[in-house]
Design a protein around this motif. Sequence first.
Motif, mmCIF file in Angstrom:
data_model
loop_
_atom_site.group_PDB
_atom_site.id
_atom_site.type_symbol
_atom_site.label_atom_id
_atom_site.label_comp_id
_atom_site.label_asym_id
_atom_site.label_seq_id
_atom_site.Cartn_x
_atom_site.Cartn_y
_atom_site.Cartn_z
ATOM 1 N N VAL A 61 156.930 57.449 9.588
ATOM 2 C CA VAL A 61 157.170 57.113 8.184
ATOM 3 C C VAL A 61 156.076 56.182 7.680
ATOM 4 O O VAL A 61 155.772 55.167 8.326
ATOM 5 C CB VAL A 61 158.548 56.444 7.999
ATOM 6 N N LEU A 62 155.484 56.529 6.545
ATOM 7 C CA LEU A 62 154.592 55.618 5.827
ATOM 8 C C LEU A 62 155.408 54.786 4.846
ATOM 9 O O LEU A 62 156.473 55.223 4.389
ATOM 10 C CB LEU A 62 153.543 56.404 5.036
ATOM 11 N N HIS A 63 154.893 53.618 4.499
ATOM 12 C CA HIS A 63 155.564 52.816 3.479
ATOM 13 C C HIS A 63 154.533 52.049 2.669
ATOM 14 O O HIS A 63 153.380 51.898 3.080
ATOM 15 C CB HIS A 63 156.579 51.851 4.108
ATOM 16 N N ARG A 64 154.958 51.573 1.521
ATOM 17 C CA ARG A 64 154.098 50.729 0.682
ATOM 18 C C ARG A 64 154.980 49.898 -0.244
ATOM 19 O O ARG A 64 156.087 50.303 -0.622
ATOM 20 C CB ARG A 64 153.122 51.558 -0.149
ATOM 21 N N ALA B 293 166.534 62.957 0.070
ATOM 22 C CA ALA B 293 165.140 63.293 0.373
ATOM 23 C C ALA B 293 165.098 63.861 1.786
ATOM 24 O O ALA B 293 166.140 64.060 2.413
ATOM 25 C CB ALA B 293 164.238 62.067 0.233
ATOM 26 N N THR B 294 163.904 64.133 2.298
ATOM 27 C CA THR B 294 163.798 64.656 3.661
ATOM 28 C C THR B 294 164.001 63.575 4.711
ATOM 29 O O THR B 294 164.024 63.874 5.902
ATOM 30 C CB THR B 294 162.433 65.337 3.881
ATOM 31 N N LEU B 295 164.100 62.343 4.273
ATOM 32 C CA LEU B 295 164.379 61.226 5.176
ATOM 33 C C LEU B 295 165.393 60.318 4.522
ATOM 34 O O LEU B 295 165.628 60.375 3.323
ATOM 35 C CB LEU B 295 163.098 60.439 5.504
ATOM 36 N N GLY B 296 166.018 59.472 5.331
ATOM 37 C CA GLY B 296 166.788 58.367 4.798
ATOM 38 C C GLY B 296 168.274 58.591 4.639
ATOM 39 O O GLY B 296 168.732 59.669 4.257
ATOM 40 N N ALA B 297 169.030 57.525 4.957
ATOM 41 C CA ALA B 297 170.467 57.512 4.745
ATOM 42 C C ALA B 297 170.913 56.080 4.472
ATOM 43 O O ALA B 297 170.289 55.120 4.933
ATOM 44 C CB ALA B 297 171.206 58.062 5.960
ATOM 45 N N ASP C 122 157.938 60.555 4.302
ATOM 46 C CA ASP C 122 158.301 61.237 5.539
ATOM 47 C C ASP C 122 157.128 62.065 6.050
ATOM 48 O O ASP C 122 156.795 63.112 5.490
ATOM 49 C CB ASP C 122 159.507 62.141 5.261
ATOM 50 N N MET C 123 156.502 61.595 7.135
ATOM 51 C CA MET C 123 155.352 62.308 7.676
ATOM 52 C C MET C 123 155.751 63.450 8.608
ATOM 53 O O MET C 123 154.912 64.281 8.964
ATOM 54 C CB MET C 123 154.430 61.334 8.416
ATOM 55 N N ARG C 124 157.021 63.545 8.986
ATOM 56 C CA ARG C 124 157.516 64.714 9.720
ATOM 57 C C ARG C 124 157.543 65.921 8.797
ATOM 58 O O ARG C 124 157.010 66.991 9.115
ATOM 59 C CB ARG C 124 158.925 64.457 10.270
ATOM 60 N N ALA C 125 158.170 65.723 7.643
ATOM 61 C CA ALA C 125 158.255 66.812 6.670
ATOM 62 C C ALA C 125 156.881 67.166 6.119
ATOM 63 O O ALA C 125 156.619 68.327 5.798
ATOM 64 C CB ALA C 125 159.200 66.422 5.531
ATOM 65 N N ASP D 282 148.622 64.761 -0.502
ATOM 66 C CA ASP D 282 149.535 65.890 -0.369
ATOM 67 C C ASP D 282 150.823 65.489 0.346
ATOM 68 O O ASP D 282 151.907 65.986 0.020
ATOM 69 C CB ASP D 282 148.860 67.035 0.398
ATOM 70 N N ALA D 283 150.701 64.608 1.327
ATOM 71 C CA ALA D 283 151.871 64.224 2.125
ATOM 72 C C ALA D 283 152.866 63.402 1.325
ATOM 73 O O ALA D 283 154.083 63.578 1.454
ATOM 74 C CB ALA D 283 151.427 63.446 3.361
ATOM 75 N N CYS D 284 152.357 62.518 0.485
ATOM 76 C CA CYS D 284 153.230 61.562 -0.215
ATOM 77 C C CYS D 284 153.695 62.132 -1.550
ATOM 78 O O CYS D 284 153.355 61.638 -2.635
ATOM 79 C CB CYS D 284 152.503 60.231 -0.389
ATOM 80 N N GLN D 285 154.469 63.193 -1.457
ATOM 81 C CA GLN D 285 155.016 63.880 -2.621
ATOM 82 C C GLN D 285 156.501 64.152 -2.390
ATOM 83 O O GLN D 285 156.977 64.183 -1.258
ATOM 84 C CB GLN D 285 154.284 65.217 -2.862
#
Length: 306
Positions: free
Chosen positions: A258-261, A10-14, A140-143, A233-236
Amino acid sequence: MAPKIEAIGATLGAVITNINLANVTQTDWQLIDEAFDDYALLVFPDQFLSEDAQVDFSEHFGEIEMLRGAGGGKAVPMSNQKADGTVLKVDDEDDKHRFMTLRGNEGWHMDSTYMPLAAKAGVLSAIVVPASGGETEFADMRAAYDELAPSTLEKISTLSAFHSLYQSQAKNGYKVETGKGYGYHTEGAPLRPLIKKHPVTGRNALCIGRHAYKIPGMEDKEANNLLDSLLEDACQQPRLYKHSWSAGDLVIWDNRCVLHRACPYDVSEPRVLQATRISGDPKSEFAETGADDLASDFEPSKTNIS
């Protein structure tokens, strides 16, 4: 064997393997710090850290917010399991606060944005997981910022939103009682820009989520519609990662971008995650409420949250 880093696609994470977080070398820390800034979300499988070991790991990143749920301790179980081993009952008034807090966490959010000082990062480790569901999802709120249409970017570039836990829990039909599980609130909600520049990487990110609710100079209906639209739109994909927990996993994420839930699960089954939360730097995470002169005197260790 040297630690191995593998991006999650994804655009974030490792995911980082071949590492023992209970015994981190200086070389390991350099790798972790660089990966944290690059990926904003790191997954460490098979750690099984004790509470003290998780606190030690977390304190590398900064001072820890004191979590009221642990009696003022530095780590707290995010759990639907009670001390006697039974799980919370939906219809039990004594369990209502904890149950509604857990339900509230199923909405996209950044931690502590409703506080004067928002968190820098969050850490969760899995102790007990349900048979299915109960994942934690990250966005990812940067992307998300990078993909904004020029017209949207122009519209929101100077806007800020108030953040409030009272209103976000009210959306779930629950009235927060100050002092019952939530030990500190400002009388007025903190005001945070919709666009936040990361203090380390310099990348812009959206600062939105369920705690954001009111925009100065805008009608409430219009503000809510805008915030809801930005969030949807962001959380896609490809900006999302859903972590399916296995016991022993540890995840750390950058709360500044980063948002989370939490994802739903059968609440008759226990789910126990151990949480630590790293306080933000007042220079960048103190809310723009007109009280910036107080930032230098603000002590995050005196802040109690649930």
